[in-house]
Design a protein around this motif. Structure first.
Motif, PDB file in Angstrom:
ATOM      1  N   TYR A 329     -15.443 -12.950   1.725  1.00  0.00           N
ATOM      2  CA  TYR A 329     -15.517 -12.642   0.291  1.00  0.00           C
ATOM      3  C   TYR A 329     -15.704 -13.917  -0.528  1.00  0.00           C
ATOM      4  N   ARG A 330     -14.952 -14.959  -0.182  1.00  0.00           N
ATOM      5  CA  ARG A 330     -15.060 -16.212  -0.931  1.00  0.00           C
ATOM      6  C   ARG A 330     -16.456 -16.820  -0.775  1.00  0.00           C
ATOM      7  N   LYS A 331     -16.965 -16.771   0.478  1.00  0.00           N
ATOM      8  CA  LYS A 331     -18.299 -17.320   0.741  1.00  0.00           C
ATOM      9  C   LYS A 331     -19.357 -16.628  -0.111  1.00  0.00           C
ATOM     10  N   LYS A 332     -19.343 -15.308  -0.126  1.00  0.00           N
ATOM     11  CA  LYS A 332     -20.347 -14.570  -0.896  1.00  0.00           C
ATOM     12  C   LYS A 332     -20.135 -14.753  -2.391  1.00  0.00           C
ATOM     13  N   SER A 333     -18.884 -14.805  -2.830  1.00  0.00           N
ATOM     14  CA  SER A 333     -18.582 -14.963  -4.248  1.00  0.00           C
ATOM     15  C   SER A 333     -19.092 -16.303  -4.777  1.00  0.00           C
ATOM     16  N   ILE A 334     -18.824 -17.384  -4.032  1.00  0.00           N
ATOM     17  CA  ILE A 334     -19.301 -18.714  -4.446  1.00  0.00           C
ATOM     18  C   ILE A 334     -20.825 -18.727  -4.533  1.00  0.00           C
ATOM     19  N   PHE A 335     -21.476 -18.139  -3.523  1.00  0.00           N
ATOM     20  CA  PHE A 335     -22.946 -18.126  -3.482  1.00  0.00           C
ATOM     21  C   PHE A 335     -23.520 -17.394  -4.700  1.00  0.00           C
ATOM     22  N   LEU A 336     -22.992 -16.201  -4.994  1.00  0.00           N
ATOM     23  CA  LEU A 336     -23.528 -15.406  -6.099  1.00  0.00           C
ATOM     24  C   LEU A 336     -23.247 -16.060  -7.449  1.00  0.00           C
ATOM     25  N   GLU A 337     -22.086 -16.690  -7.576  1.00  0.00           N
ATOM     26  CA  GLU A 337     -21.756 -17.345  -8.843  1.00  0.00           C
ATOM     27  C   GLU A 337     -22.695 -18.518  -9.113  1.00  0.00           C
ATOM     28  N   VAL A 338     -23.026 -19.292  -8.071  1.00  0.00           N
ATOM     29  CA  VAL A 338     -23.945 -20.423  -8.256  1.00  0.00           C
ATOM     30  C   VAL A 338     -25.349 -19.927  -8.580  1.00  0.00           C
ATOM     31  N   MET A 339     -25.802 -18.870  -7.896  1.00  0.00           N
ATOM     32  CA  MET A 339     -27.154 -18.367  -8.130  1.00  0.00           C
ATOM     33  C   MET A 339     -27.298 -17.748  -9.515  1.00  0.00           C
ATOM     34  N   SER A 340     -26.272 -17.059  -9.962  1.00  0.00           N
ATOM     35  CA  SER A 340     -26.349 -16.423 -11.278  1.00  0.00           C
ATOM     36  C   SER A 340     -26.052 -17.399 -12.414  1.00  0.00           C
ATOM     37  N   GLY A 341     -25.483 -18.568 -12.088  1.00  0.00           N
ATOM     38  CA  GLY A 341     -25.170 -19.550 -13.116  1.00  0.00           C
ATOM     39  C   GLY A 341     -23.835 -19.334 -13.782  1.00  0.00           C
ATOM     40  N   SER A 342     -23.039 -18.360 -13.293  1.00  0.00           N
ATOM     41  CA  SER A 342     -21.727 -18.116 -13.900  1.00  0.00           C
ATOM     42  C   SER A 342     -20.701 -19.161 -13.488  1.00  0.00           C
ATOM     43  N   ARG A 343     -21.034 -19.968 -12.490  1.00  0.00           N
ATOM     44  CA  ARG A 343     -20.138 -21.042 -12.065  1.00  0.00           C
ATOM     45  C   ARG A 343     -20.968 -22.280 -11.786  1.00  0.00           C
ATOM     46  N   SER A 344     -20.554 -23.386 -12.347  1.00  0.00           N
ATOM     47  CA  SER A 344     -21.302 -24.629 -12.196  1.00  0.00           C
ATOM     48  C   SER A 344     -20.577 -25.539 -11.215  1.00  0.00           C
ATOM     49  N   LEU A 345     -21.299 -25.977 -10.180  1.00  0.00           N
ATOM     50  CA  LEU A 345     -20.735 -26.884  -9.187  1.00  0.00           C
ATOM     51  C   LEU A 345     -21.581 -28.152  -9.114  1.00  0.00           C
ATOM     52  N   ALA A 346     -20.906 -29.270  -8.953  1.00  0.00           N
ATOM     53  CA  ALA A 346     -21.638 -30.512  -8.702  1.00  0.00           C
ATOM     54  C   ALA A 346     -22.118 -30.514  -7.254  1.00  0.00           C
ATOM     55  N   ASN A 347     -23.041 -31.421  -6.976  1.00  0.00           N
ATOM     56  CA  ASN A 347     -23.586 -31.484  -5.616  1.00  0.00           C
ATOM     57  C   ASN A 347     -22.500 -31.732  -4.579  1.00  0.00           C
ATOM     58  N   GLY A 422     -31.861 -16.086  -0.271  1.00  0.00           N
ATOM     59  CA  GLY A 422     -31.685 -17.191   0.651  1.00  0.00           C
ATOM     60  C   GLY A 422     -31.869 -18.530  -0.054  1.00  0.00           C
ATOM     61  N   PHE A 423     -30.881 -19.426   0.109  1.00  0.00           N
ATOM     62  CA  PHE A 423     -30.970 -20.789  -0.415  1.00  0.00           C
ATOM     63  C   PHE A 423     -31.477 -21.667   0.726  1.00  0.00           C
ATOM     64  N   ILE A 424     -32.755 -22.092   0.646  1.00  0.00           N
ATOM     65  CA  ILE A 424     -33.411 -22.846   1.715  1.00  0.00           C
ATOM     66  C   ILE A 424     -33.526 -24.302   1.286  1.00  0.00           C
ATOM     67  N   TYR A 425     -33.170 -25.224   2.198  1.00  0.00           N
ATOM     68  CA  TYR A 425     -33.184 -26.634   1.811  1.00  0.00           C
ATOM     69  C   TYR A 425     -33.576 -27.516   2.994  1.00  0.00           C
ATOM     70  N   ILE A 426     -34.027 -28.709   2.662  1.00  0.00           N
ATOM     71  CA  ILE A 426     -34.338 -29.740   3.659  1.00  0.00           C
ATOM     72  C   ILE A 426     -33.664 -31.028   3.212  1.00  0.00           C
ATOM     73  N   GLN A 427     -33.546 -31.961   4.120  1.00  0.00           N
ATOM     74  CA  GLN A 427     -32.868 -33.221   3.811  1.00  0.00           C
ATOM     75  C   GLN A 427     -33.846 -34.368   3.608  1.00  0.00           C
ATOM     76  N   GLU A 428     -35.166 -34.007   3.587  1.00  0.00           N
ATOM     77  CA  GLU A 428     -36.186 -35.000   3.237  1.00  0.00           C
ATOM     78  C   GLU A 428     -36.746 -34.655   1.864  1.00  0.00           C
ATOM     79  N   THR A 473     -32.006 -21.388 -11.882  1.00  0.00           N
ATOM     80  CA  THR A 473     -33.376 -21.261 -12.385  1.00  0.00           C
ATOM     81  C   THR A 473     -34.314 -20.853 -11.263  1.00  0.00           C
ATOM     82  N   SER A 474     -34.148 -21.445 -10.081  1.00  0.00           N
ATOM     83  CA  SER A 474     -34.980 -21.075  -8.941  1.00  0.00           C
ATOM     84  C   SER A 474     -34.742 -19.622  -8.545  1.00  0.00           C
TER      85      SER A 474
END
Length: 725
Positions: A329-347, A422-428, A473-474
Motif C-alpha cells: 500500500y505504501r509503495k503504490k501510495s507514494i508512486f501515485l502521489e508523486v505522479m499526480s503531484g499531490s506530494r513533492s519529493l526531492a531526488n 510506468g516510471f522508466i529511467y536510465i542512469q546515462e 508533468t510527464s
C-alpha cells in the motif's frame, strides 16, 4: 543367548546356500555365453561365406568393389546398399557395414562413399591397419557414421578379403551392444544378480556396466574360447542374500556389545537431554499464559511443544502478511502521489523510497509511460473480475521482462483498473536513447498483447525529465497522449510530441458545417454522406480533444432532431434515436467507432424519412426496380437516389412504392440480396473478406462486417470458418 544361537544357525544355512548358488550361476553363465556368441558366430560365418563366393557367378558379388578405383558407379552403389540392407534385415543386431579398399583407402557403406580421411571411423580403421590385420571381436566402442549422427555403442568384427586379382580390403561389421545386452537381460533378472562381460584390458562390453566392482560379489567366471571375452556373474552387494552373507561370529559379538552400549546410552542421553527440554517447556508456558492458553500440566509434553510452536508460526505468518500488505500500500501510495503531484519529493527522498522497495536508485533521465486497455467496458461484459486481475498481472510481468530486455529500469503501478503507469529511467544522460528504448518496449508489448491476449492496448509516452518534481508533468502528458486515441485510433503508441495542436480550430466553422450537413440530410441531397465524412476528417486534422468532439457531436444531435421534429418523424422515433446517439457519444473510444455508429442511425432515419414522405406508385415500375436491383446488387452507388434518377421518380416516393408492392423495405431487400451473394462468395471463392465486401457493394469493410453480422449473427470470417471447417 537366543540371538547368538539364531545367528549361528543362520550362518550354517548361508554357507549351504552359497554352494548351491555357485552351481546355479555356473550353469547360467554358460547359457549366457552361448546366447551372446551364437549371433556373433553367425555373422562371422556370413562374412566367410561372402569371401568364398565365386566372382564368376551371376549373383552380385560385393568383393568386386576391391577391384575398382575411385567412387563406384551409381548402379554398383545401389546394389551394394541393397546387399547391406539384406544383411541387416537378416541379422537385426547389425548396426552398420562398410568396406575399406586398401589400394586407395576408399570407404563404401550403405549411406556414403568417401575417402578414408573423410570417414568418421577413420581412427578405428587406421588402428586395425597398424595392428597388422589382427581380426577379432573388439571391445565396446562408440561409433557414428556421420559427425551429425547419434552415437551408438557397438562391438566390431573386421575381416580381410583378397580378390582373384590380388586386391585386398576390409569388411567391417558393427553390432549393437544394446541387442546383446537385451539377450542377456532375457536370461537373467538383474535386480539382485548381475552379469558383466569384459573384453581386452578388462574393458566392459556393455555401456551400462558402469557400477564399481566393489559393489558386486562374483560367483562364476567363464572365459570364451571364441571371442576371448570374460563372463562374470554373481550377486549385487546390498541385496538381501549378500547382506546375510556378511554375518559371522565377529559380527554377532559386536552386535551384543552395541546392544548393551545402546541401552546404557539411551538411559544417559534421556536423563541429560530432558533438562533443556524442561527449560524450553517453562519458556513456552510463559508465552502460553501471556496469550491466555492452557499450560503443559495436563498435556503430553511433546504435543504441547508442537501445538505451541504451531501457534507461534501462525502469528508470525499473519504478522508477515500484514507487513507485506502495508508495504505494498505504501509503495503504490507514494508512486501515485508523486505522479499526480499531490506530494513533492526531492531526488534524494525519491531514491530512498526506490531502494526501500527494491528498485535501483538514481537516474539521469526519466519518462512516464501509460498503458491503457482499449474498450475496457466491452471487456468487462465478457470477462469476470478474476479474469481481469489475471490480465493485469500478465501485462505487468510482460512489461517488466521487456524493460530488462532493453536494459532499462522501471517502477510500475496500476493507477486504476484499465491503466498502468510506468516510471522508466536510465542512469546515462541521453534523452534520445531513452525515448528510442521506450518506443522499442511499446512496439514489442503491442505485438505481444495482440498475439496473446483477447484485447488491445494503447501506449502513451510523456516527456523526459531529470527531476522527480517534473514527473507529474510527464505523467500528465502521457495521459493526454492516451486520450488522443479517439483521434489517432487505439492499438498503437502515441507520444506527447504527436498531441501538439494542428491547424487552428474555429468553432464557428464547425458549427456551420454541421448545419449544412443536417440541411443536406433533411433534403435528401446525395452529397450528405460526403459532408458527413469530411466533418470527421476535420476532427482528426485539428486533433481535437475529447471534450471538444463531444460538444460538437451533442450540437449535431440537437440540430438534427430539432430540424426534423414535428414534420416527418414522430416523437417516439426522435426520442429513441436521440437516446441511442447520446449513449454512443458518452461511451465511444475512437472516432471510427462513433462515426460508424452515428452513420448507421442516420441511414435508418434516411429510410424512415423517405418512406413516410410519400405513398403510392405503380406495380410495373416496382417490378422493374426490383429487377434492376437484382442485376446491380453489387453496385456500391445503388441507393434510393440512384433508383430515383434511373426511373425518373422522386427519391421520396421510391421507398414507399417498393414497400407497397413487395411488403419489404428497399434497404432490407438490398441488404438481404447482398448478404446472400456474400455468403455464396465466401464459400466458393478464395477472396479476402474485404474483397468480397467490395464485390457485393460495400466499399467500407467495417460497414460490410457490421451488416453481415446483423443479418447472419456472426462476422463473415467466422461464417466461412464455421461452414468450411
Amino acid at each position: 543367548m537366543i540371538s547368538f544361537l539364531f545367528f549361528i544357525f543362520f550362518q550354517v544355512l548361508t554357507e549351504r546356500a552359497q554352494q548351491d548358488t555357485a552351481h546355479i550361476y555356473a550353469s547360467v553363465n554358460n547359457q549366457i555365453v552361448q546366447t551372446v556368441e551364437q549371433p556373433l558366430q553367425s555373422i562371422d560365418h556370413m562374412m566367410v561365406t561372402v569371401q568364398t563366393r565365386s566372382s564368376n557367378s551371376a549373383e552380385f558379388n560385393m568383393l568386386d568393389y576391391f577391384d575398382q578405383e575411385g567412387p563406384p558407379s551409381v548402379f554398383f552403389t545401389y546394389q551394394m546398399t541393397k546387399e547391406f540392407n539384406n544383411l541387416r534385415q537378416l541379422y537385426q543386431s547389425i548396426h552398420s557395414i562398410y568396406l575399406v579398399r586398401e589400394r586407395d583407402n576408399y570407404v563404401l557403406s550403405s549411406n556414403t562413399v568417401s575417402p578414408l580421411e573423410q570417414f568418421s571411423d577413420r581412427d578405428f580403421i587406421e588402428e586395425l591397419l597398424q595392428d597388422n590385420y589382427s581380426y577379432h571381436w573388439t571391445n565396446m566402442r562408440i561409433f557414428k557414421e556421420f559427425h551429425a549422427s547419434r552415437e551408438e555403442s557397438v562391438v566390431s568384427l573386421a575381416r580381410k578379403y583378397l580378390t582373384s586379382r590380388g586386391e585386398s580390403g576390409l569388411m567391417i561389421i558393427n553390432v549393437r551392444t544394446s541387442s546383446l545386452e537385451g539377450l542377456v537381460s532375457q536370461k537373467m533378472d538383474q535386480t539382485a544378480s548381475y552379469v558383466m562381460i569384459t573384453g581386452k584390458n578388462n574393458e566392459p562390453v556393455f555401456a551400462s556396466e558402469k557400477e564399481a566392482s566393489e559393489k558386486r560379489k562374483a560367483i562364476s567366471t567363464v572365459v570364451s574360447d571364441y571371442t576371448g571375452w570374460t563372463y562374470e556373474s554373481g550377486l549385487n552387494k546390498g541385496s538381501s542374500f549378500t547382506m546375510l552373507q556378511t554375518f559371522s561370529s565377529v559380527w554377532i559379538i559386536l552386535a551384543l556389545i552395541v546392544a548393551v552400549f545402546g541401552m546404557l546410552s539411551i538411559v544417559y542421553m534421556t536423563n541429560r537431554n530432558y533438562k533443556p527440554l524442561r527449560a524450553l517447556i517453562n519458556k513456552l508456558d510463559k508465552i502460553s499464559y501471556a496469550s491466555g492458553e492452557q499450560g503443559a500440566a495436563e498435556r503430553n509434553e511433546f504435543n504441547y511443544i508442537e501445538s505451541t510452536v504451531d501457534s507461534l508460526v501462525q502469528r508470525f505468518n499473519l504478522f508477515k502478511s500484514q507487513s507485506d500488505m502495508n508495504s505494498g500500500y505504501r509503495k503504490k501510495s507514494i508512486f501515485l502521489e508523486v505522479m499526480s503531484g499531490s506530494r513533492s519529493l526531492a531526488n534524494a527522498e525519491w531514491n530512498v523510497e526506490m531502494e526501500r522497495h527494491g528498485f535501483t536508485s538514481g537516474f539521469s533521465k526519466a519518462a512516464v509511460i501509460v498503458i491503457s486497455i482499449d474498450k475496457y467496458s466491452d471487456l468487462l461484459s465478457r470477462y469476470r473480475e478474476q479474469d481481469m486481475i489475471l490480465f493485469r498481472f500478465i501485462i505487468q510481468n510482460m512489461y517488466m521482462e521487456l524493460i530488462q530486455k532493453y536494459d532499462l529500469f522501471s517502477w510500475s503501478e496500476w493507477v486504476n483498473d484499465k491503466e498502468m503507469c510506468g516510471f522508466i529511467y536510465i542512469q546515462e544522460d541521453n534523452e534520445k536513447q531513452l525515448i528510442d528504448s521506450i518506443l522499442k518496449v511499446s512496439d514489442s508489448a503491442l505485438q505481444w498483447i495482440r498475439a496473446n491476449l483477447p484485447f488491445t492496448t494503447t501506449f502513451g509516452i510523456g516527456q523526459t525529465t531529470d527531476s522527480v518534481t517534473m514527473l507529474k508533468t510527464s505523467y500528465k502528458k502521457a495521459m493526454e497522449a492516451v486520450n488522443f486515441r479517439l483521434v489517432f485510433g487505439n492499438n498503437r503508441t502515441i507520444g506527447y510530441w504527436e498531441t501538439e495542436s494542428g491547424t487552428s480550430f474555429e468553432l464557428y466553422n464547425q458549427l456551420e458545417q454541421i448545419r449544412s450537413l443536417i440541411y443536406a440530410f433533411h433534403s435528401m441531397e446525395p452529397d450528405w454522406l460526403l459532408k458527413y465524412g469530411t466533418l470527421f476528417e476535420q476532427f482528426k486534422q485539428y486533433k481535437l480533444k475529447r471534450e471538444d468532439i463531444v460538444n460538437l457531436l451533442n450540437y449535431f444531435i440537437f440540430y438534427l432532431f430539432e430540424h426534423v421534429h414535428g414534420t416527418i418523424l414522430n416523437d417516439e422515433i426522435i426520442e429513441t434515436n436521440k437516446a441511442i446517439m447520446k449513449d454512443v457519444i458518452d461511451q465511444f473510444e475512437t472516432l471510427e467507432d462513433v462515426q460508424e455508429e452515428i452513420l448507421s442511425i442516420m441511414e435508418k432515419l434516411e429510410y424512415v424519412i423517405a418512406e413516410q414522405a410519400s405513398k403510392g406508385g405503380a406495380a410495373e415500375i416496382a417490378v422493374k426496380m426490383k429487377q434492376y436491383i437484382e442485376e446491380h446488387v453489387s453496385d456500391p452507388d445503388l441507393s434510393l437516389i440512384h433508383l430515383s434518377q434511373q426511373f425518373d421518380i422522386p427519391s421520396k416516393n421510391v421507398s414507399s412504392l417498393f414497400k407497397e408492392q413487395f411488403n419489404i423495405k428497399f434497404i432490407d431487400f438490398l441488404i438481404h440480396r447482398r448478404v446472400e451473394l456474400a455468403k455464396q462468395l465466401l464459400l466458393e471463392k478464395e477472396m479476402s473478406v474485404q474483397e468480397i465486401g467490395r464485390a457485393v457493394g460495400y466499399l467500407n469493410p467495417v460497414s460490410f462486417n457490421r451488416v453481415f453480422k446483423r443479418v447472419v449473427g456472426i462476422p463473415p470470417g467466422d461464417f466461412r470458418r464455421e461452414k468450411l471447417g
